[in-house]
Write an enzyme that holds these catalytic residues in place. Structure first.
Site, PDB file in Angstrom:
ATOM      1  N   ARG A  42       0.844  -1.190   0.000  1.00  0.00           N
ATOM      2  CA  ARG A  42       0.000   0.000   0.000  1.00  0.00           C
ATOM      3  C   ARG A  42       0.884   1.246   0.000  1.00  0.00           C
ATOM      4  NH1 ARG A  42      -2.418  -3.716   3.446  1.00  0.00           N
ATOM      5  NH2 ARG A  42      -4.505  -4.382   2.771  1.00  0.00           N
ATOM      6  N   TYR A  64      -4.154 -16.305  11.544  1.00  0.00           N
ATOM      7  CA  TYR A  64      -3.688 -16.055  10.175  1.00  0.00           C
ATOM      8  C   TYR A  64      -2.166 -16.098  10.145  1.00  0.00           C
ATOM      9  CZ  TYR A  64      -3.402 -13.721   5.649  1.00  0.00           C
ATOM     10  OH  TYR A  64      -3.150 -13.400   4.334  1.00  0.00           O
ATOM     11  N   ARG A 121      -1.490  -2.479  -6.806  1.00  0.00           N
ATOM     12  CA  ARG A 121      -1.963  -3.690  -6.133  1.00  0.00           C
ATOM     13  C   ARG A 121      -2.971  -4.425  -7.016  1.00  0.00           C
ATOM     14  NH1 ARG A 121      -1.125  -4.312  -0.883  1.00  0.00           N
ATOM     15  NH2 ARG A 121      -3.230  -5.027  -0.351  1.00  0.00           N
ATOM     16  N   LYS A 173      -2.520  -1.595   7.323  1.00  0.00           N
ATOM     17  CA  LYS A 173      -3.924  -1.210   7.319  1.00  0.00           C
ATOM     18  C   LYS A 173      -4.703  -2.131   8.255  1.00  0.00           C
ATOM     19  CE  LYS A 173      -7.931  -0.871   4.249  1.00  0.00           C
ATOM     20  NZ  LYS A 173      -8.450  -1.052   2.878  1.00  0.00           N
TER      21      LYS A 173
END
Length: 446
Positions: free
Chosen positions: A241, A383, A344, A271
């Protein structure tokens, strides 16, 4: 005085003759039976005659009106014959001044103020969407409904933003024609209010690899701080980003001299909500390719003594402006076509197409990992952000190899002008480091 009955009853004779009316208006009757209206007058000491038309296409009443208009010109000191000739020539020129001719003149007159890519995009849009429909029409004959028809055809294929840009370009052409005295109004001026609104959603991105490389080349050839050019290149290579790139610190990079260079972006800079930013081991891992390391190598002489890779121009302890890369893309002619965040989307689209043809199982999930996307069925704590690292390095290399084809070495980018030609540069840029340069290794081992 003549009457309609006398005019209709006039017969041809062996020789031409005149039937006179008042104030020197007369009807010339020729041997072949044609009847021509004429007005006799004196101008600048010379006797002259003005043709007013053919009977019965021009009636007696109409001939008298034309005579009176000519008498007014004569009283103003203007020769009616000359005025008629000039009016005819002007009307002929106006009829020949088509929209396509006006648009090409406008483009030729204006393109020097644009980037080459933008200039090509402007004329291409007119050639594709406008000239086939109204290019042959005189500009004075075009009206708002006809222009709206052109714009709605563009909207019909879903190109809402293109329709708005084309309207602006059509309006600019009419302003140019008005300035030349070949049009009096701009029929496109008010049409913006009736076009469909732009739907807010995904940010514009070029997702075709060849066009993407061309865009990078164009942007890197435009004037900019060398740091901005290198930031653009690194952003394209890593697909992080833009804010993550702006805040990049030298101590986040590991093993830059080794076989497995890595960029470890802290969770606090990623983010997400506060829980994500505070999550332990929530950093994003970006495997660095040789092309990415080459960018850092070129950047080191410029900012290696700073904490930030891309400091601002005025305050070295603050990141570069969030608009710097976007402005560079805009100057290169890609406004509305690609934004910094669009790299992206480009990476995701192009690499997912590649893995569909050449990939392995789970490559799509690997691409999501590389973009720091969290699967919907996963919770933050479960995760694994370090998963599939060998494959991530392989895909990062494939992306870097495809993207870098035809692009110059990063060291070339620091030698290009930082300001438009003619402006004095602030300072001489440091020379790039040699091939034997070794990065300091303050961080952890990869």
């Amino acid at each position: 005085m003549l009457t309609d009955a006398k005019v209709r009853a006039a017969k041809a004779r062996p020789k031409p003759y005149k039937l006179t009316d008042c104030y020197r208006l007369y009807l010339l009757v020729n041997p072949n039976g044609s009847k021509l209206w004429r007005w006799s007058y004196a101008f600048d000491g010379k006797q002259k005659s003005l043709a007013l038309g053919i009977f019965p296409m021009v009636s007696l009443a109409a001939a008298r009106c034309k005579r009176d208009e000519a008498r007014e010109l004569l009283e103003q000191g203007r020769d009616p014959v000359i005025v008629k000739q000039l009016t005819f020539a002007t009307n002929l020129e106006v009829s020949r001044y088509t929209f396509e001719r006006a648009a090409c003149e406008w483009h030729e007159n204006t393109k020097a103020t644009w980037a080459k890519v933008h200039a090509a995009d402007v004329i291409r849009s007119l050639e594709r969407d406008v000239f086939p429909k109204i290019g042959k029409f005189p500009v004075v004959e075009l009206n708002p409904p006809k222009i709206l028809e052109v714009l709605q055809a563009i909207e019909a294929r879903g190109a809402i933003e293109t329709a708005k840009r084309v309207r602006q370009r059509i309006s600019a052409v009419f302003c140019y024609a008005i300035a030349k005295g070949l049009a009096s109004t701009d029929p496109a001026e008010k049409l913006g209010t009736v076009l469909k609104p732009i739907r807010k959603g995904k940010q514009p991105a070029i997702t075709d690899l060849r066009r993407l490389r061309k865009m990078i080349l164009d942007a890197e050839e435009d004037y900019a701080r060398p740091i901005t050019r290198l930031a653009l290149r690194l952003l394209a290579l890593t697909a992080v980003r833009p804010n993550e790139l702006r805040g990049a610190r030298w101590d986040e990079f590991e093993d830059l001299n080794g076989a497995k260079p890595l960029w470890r972006i802290p969770a606090a800079r990623m983010k997400g909500d506060l829980d994500r930013k505070a999550e332990e081991r929530g950093e994003h891992l970006v495997p660095m390719t040789p092309q990415g390391v080459a960018v850092l190598r070129a950047l080191w002489p410029l900012t290696g003594d700073c904490e930030l890779l891309f400091p601002g121009n005025r305050f070295p302890n603050r990141p570069m402006s969030e608009n710097a890369i976007g402005y560079l893309l805009n100057r290169a002619g890609y406004h509305g076509h690609h934004v910094p965040h669009g790299f992206r989307a480009a990476f995701s689209t192009i690499m997912n197409e590649w893995v569909e043809r050449h990939g392995k199982d789970h490559d799509r999930q690997v691409i999501d990992l590389m973009l720091a996307h969290i699967p919907k069925e996963k919770v933050e704590g479960a995760y694994n952000r370090a998963a599939y690292m060998p494959r991530r390095r392989e895909l990062a290399m494939i992306w870097a190899d495809m993207l870098s084809e035809g692009l110059p070495s990063p060291t070339v980018l620091i030698e290009r002008p930082a300001k438009p030609i003619g402006e004095k540069p602030r300072r001489r840029m440091p020379l790039p480091v040699g091939a034997d340069f070794q990065f300091p290794e303050p961080g952890r081992a990869a």
